[in-house]
Structures are given as structure tokens and as C-alpha cells.
Write a protein that holds these residues in place. Sequence first.
Motif, mmCIF file in Angstrom:
data_model
loop_
_atom_site.group_PDB
_atom_site.id
_atom_site.type_symbol
_atom_site.label_atom_id
_atom_site.label_comp_id
_atom_site.label_asym_id
_atom_site.label_seq_id
_atom_site.Cartn_x
_atom_site.Cartn_y
_atom_site.Cartn_z
ATOM 1 N N ARG A 207 0.835 -1.212 0.000
ATOM 2 C CA ARG A 207 0.000 0.000 0.000
ATOM 3 C C ARG A 207 0.859 1.248 0.000
ATOM 4 O O ARG A 207 0.578 2.203 -0.711
ATOM 5 C CB ARG A 207 -0.939 -0.003 1.190
ATOM 6 C CG ARG A 207 -2.122 -0.915 1.015
ATOM 7 C CD ARG A 207 -3.177 -0.624 2.051
ATOM 8 N NE ARG A 207 -2.664 -0.661 3.407
ATOM 9 C CZ ARG A 207 -3.007 -1.547 4.316
ATOM 10 N NH1 ARG A 207 -3.881 -2.476 4.034
ATOM 11 N NH2 ARG A 207 -2.499 -1.501 5.515
ATOM 12 N N ALA B 4 2.378 1.641 -3.431
ATOM 13 C CA ALA B 4 1.368 2.083 -4.391
ATOM 14 C C ALA B 4 1.113 3.580 -4.237
ATOM 15 O O ALA B 4 1.008 4.307 -5.226
ATOM 16 C CB ALA B 4 0.067 1.299 -4.202
ATOM 17 N N ARG B 5 1.013 4.048 -3.009
ATOM 18 C CA ARG B 5 0.786 5.472 -2.755
ATOM 19 C C ARG B 5 1.976 6.309 -3.231
ATOM 20 O O ARG B 5 1.808 7.346 -3.875
ATOM 21 C CB ARG B 5 0.571 5.698 -1.262
ATOM 22 C CG ARG B 5 -0.716 6.377 -0.953
ATOM 23 C CD ARG B 5 -0.961 6.468 0.537
ATOM 24 N NE ARG B 5 -2.026 5.603 0.973
ATOM 25 C CZ ARG B 5 -3.301 5.801 0.707
ATOM 26 N NH1 ARG B 5 -3.666 6.814 -0.029
ATOM 27 N NH2 ARG B 5 -4.221 4.994 1.141
ATOM 28 N N SER C 87 2.115 6.226 -7.101
ATOM 29 C CA SER C 87 1.032 7.037 -7.671
ATOM 30 C C SER C 87 1.313 8.527 -7.511
ATOM 31 O O SER C 87 1.087 9.311 -8.438
ATOM 32 C CB SER C 87 -0.296 6.683 -7.010
ATOM 33 O OG SER C 87 -0.609 5.334 -7.257
ATOM 34 N N THR C 88 1.813 8.918 -6.351
ATOM 35 C CA THR C 88 2.137 10.324 -6.108
ATOM 36 C C THR C 88 3.234 10.786 -7.062
ATOM 37 O O THR C 88 3.146 11.873 -7.651
ATOM 38 C CB THR C 88 2.560 10.528 -4.647
ATOM 39 O OG1 THR C 88 1.487 10.098 -3.801
ATOM 40 C CG2 THR C 88 2.892 11.971 -4.347
ATOM 41 N N ILE D 299 -6.455 7.258 -7.863
ATOM 42 C CA ILE D 299 -7.227 7.048 -6.635
ATOM 43 C C ILE D 299 -6.386 7.342 -5.389
ATOM 44 O O ILE D 299 -6.912 7.691 -4.338
ATOM 45 C CB ILE D 299 -7.828 5.629 -6.588
ATOM 46 C CG1 ILE D 299 -8.980 5.575 -5.597
ATOM 47 C CG2 ILE D 299 -6.779 4.587 -6.256
ATOM 48 C CD1 ILE D 299 -9.843 4.344 -5.736
ATOM 49 N N TYR D 300 -5.063 7.260 -5.518
ATOM 50 C CA TYR D 300 -4.168 7.507 -4.386
ATOM 51 C C TYR D 300 -3.628 8.938 -4.355
ATOM 52 O O TYR D 300 -2.868 9.291 -3.465
ATOM 53 C CB TYR D 300 -2.975 6.554 -4.445
ATOM 54 C CG TYR D 300 -3.339 5.121 -4.168
ATOM 55 C CD1 TYR D 300 -3.617 4.707 -2.874
ATOM 56 C CD2 TYR D 300 -3.409 4.193 -5.192
ATOM 57 C CE1 TYR D 300 -3.956 3.400 -2.603
ATOM 58 C CE2 TYR D 300 -3.751 2.873 -4.928
ATOM 59 C CZ TYR D 300 -4.015 2.492 -3.641
ATOM 60 O OH TYR D 300 -4.353 1.191 -3.379
ATOM 61 N N CYS D 301 -3.992 9.765 -5.331
ATOM 62 C CA CYS D 301 -3.375 11.085 -5.475
ATOM 63 C C CYS D 301 -4.234 12.206 -4.906
ATOM 64 O O CYS D 301 -5.455 12.119 -4.902
ATOM 65 C CB CYS D 301 -3.111 11.363 -6.959
ATOM 66 S SG CYS D 301 -1.997 10.164 -7.706
ATOM 67 N N PRO E 123 -8.575 14.844 -2.809
ATOM 68 C CA PRO E 123 -8.415 13.717 -3.729
ATOM 69 C C PRO E 123 -8.611 14.164 -5.178
ATOM 70 O O PRO E 123 -9.550 14.896 -5.488
ATOM 71 C CB PRO E 123 -9.522 12.746 -3.325
ATOM 72 C CG PRO E 123 -9.894 13.138 -1.936
ATOM 73 C CD PRO E 123 -9.631 14.615 -1.829
ATOM 74 N N ILE F 57 -10.139 0.930 -1.515
ATOM 75 C CA ILE F 57 -8.957 1.791 -1.633
ATOM 76 C C ILE F 57 -7.776 1.211 -0.859
ATOM 77 O O ILE F 57 -6.649 1.200 -1.350
ATOM 78 C CB ILE F 57 -9.282 3.225 -1.160
ATOM 79 C CG1 ILE F 57 -10.253 3.874 -2.146
ATOM 80 C CG2 ILE F 57 -8.009 4.057 -1.026
ATOM 81 C CD1 ILE F 57 -10.813 5.196 -1.682
ATOM 82 N N GLU F 58 -8.021 0.684 0.309
ATOM 83 C CA GLU F 58 -6.929 0.179 1.140
ATOM 84 C C GLU F 58 -6.461 -1.233 0.787
ATOM 85 O O GLU F 58 -5.315 -1.578 1.030
ATOM 86 C CB GLU F 58 -7.324 0.233 2.620
ATOM 87 C CG GLU F 58 -7.412 1.631 3.161
ATOM 88 C CD GLU F 58 -6.091 2.395 3.033
ATOM 89 O OE1 GLU F 58 -5.028 1.821 3.329
ATOM 90 O OE2 GLU F 58 -6.142 3.562 2.631
ATOM 91 N N TYR G 43 -4.725 -1.036 -5.383
ATOM 92 C CA TYR G 43 -3.317 -1.125 -5.777
ATOM 93 C C TYR G 43 -3.065 -2.276 -6.740
ATOM 94 O O TYR G 43 -2.131 -2.246 -7.537
ATOM 95 C CB TYR G 43 -2.417 -1.266 -4.545
ATOM 96 C CG TYR G 43 -2.495 -2.616 -3.887
ATOM 97 C CD1 TYR G 43 -1.656 -3.642 -4.281
ATOM 98 C CD2 TYR G 43 -3.426 -2.863 -2.880
ATOM 99 C CE1 TYR G 43 -1.734 -4.884 -3.681
ATOM 100 C CE2 TYR G 43 -3.498 -4.095 -2.281
ATOM 101 C CZ TYR G 43 -2.662 -5.110 -2.689
ATOM 102 O OH TYR G 43 -2.750 -6.343 -2.099
#
Length: 114
Positions: free
Chosen positions: A23, A26-27, A30-31, A63-65, A72, A87-88, A92
Motif C-alpha cells: 500500500r 502504491a501510494r 502514484s504520487t 485514486i491515491y493522489c 483527492p 482503496i486500502e 493497488y
Amino acid sequence: MPGLSGRHRRSLRIGAGRLGYVRVFARLFSTGFYAAMNLNIKKWKRLLDLDNPNHGLLLAILIYCVDKKGRPVLGKPRPGPDTAHFIEHEAYKDIAPVIPALRELHYVTHYNPE
């Protein structure tokens, strides 16, 4: 993974089986991807258009940005436990399959003479 030191690469491999590491990765991915998109947002405009059938390729990443104000990028998520769980624990999983598709789409739209 290019750009990561051996120590970080090992820690990602060791932690890959643990949902927490995945997770976080993935965050972070994505960022970074969203930040890179914003460097040349004009080239991404077409794909960011909701009417574009290929827009869905970005959803797993976006979805993570969050935007510059911390909101969001895709808007406020629907309230409820199903959305939070998705999402959690699920979103991902869609990132890895869309990267080759985005690469192919980029090649076709920018370099293919046909």
C-alpha cells in the motif's frame, strides 16, 4: 527496480508479502506518477478527459493522489466501508497491469506514424 538502492530494493522484496508495504509503495508510486504527469500536463489532457475511453487506465493510479490543496484528485470518495476497503486493500492491484497499457498508448499516440 531502477532508482532504488540495494537496501531499499531488498526491503521492498522482503515486505512485498505484507500488505502494508504494498500500500505504501502504491501510494508513493502514484504520487510520483501524478507529479510527473503535472510536469507536462498538456500531453496528459486527452487521457484525463472523462469521455476518453482510455481514461480508466489512470483510475488505479489517481485514486491515491491528492491535488495541491490536499483534496483527492478523483473527488471525494463515496462514503462507506466498501469504498474504504477497496482503496486500502484492492485498488493497488490494478496499478501493475495498467502501466504497460499506458506505455503502449503513449507510444501509439506520440511515436507511431500511422
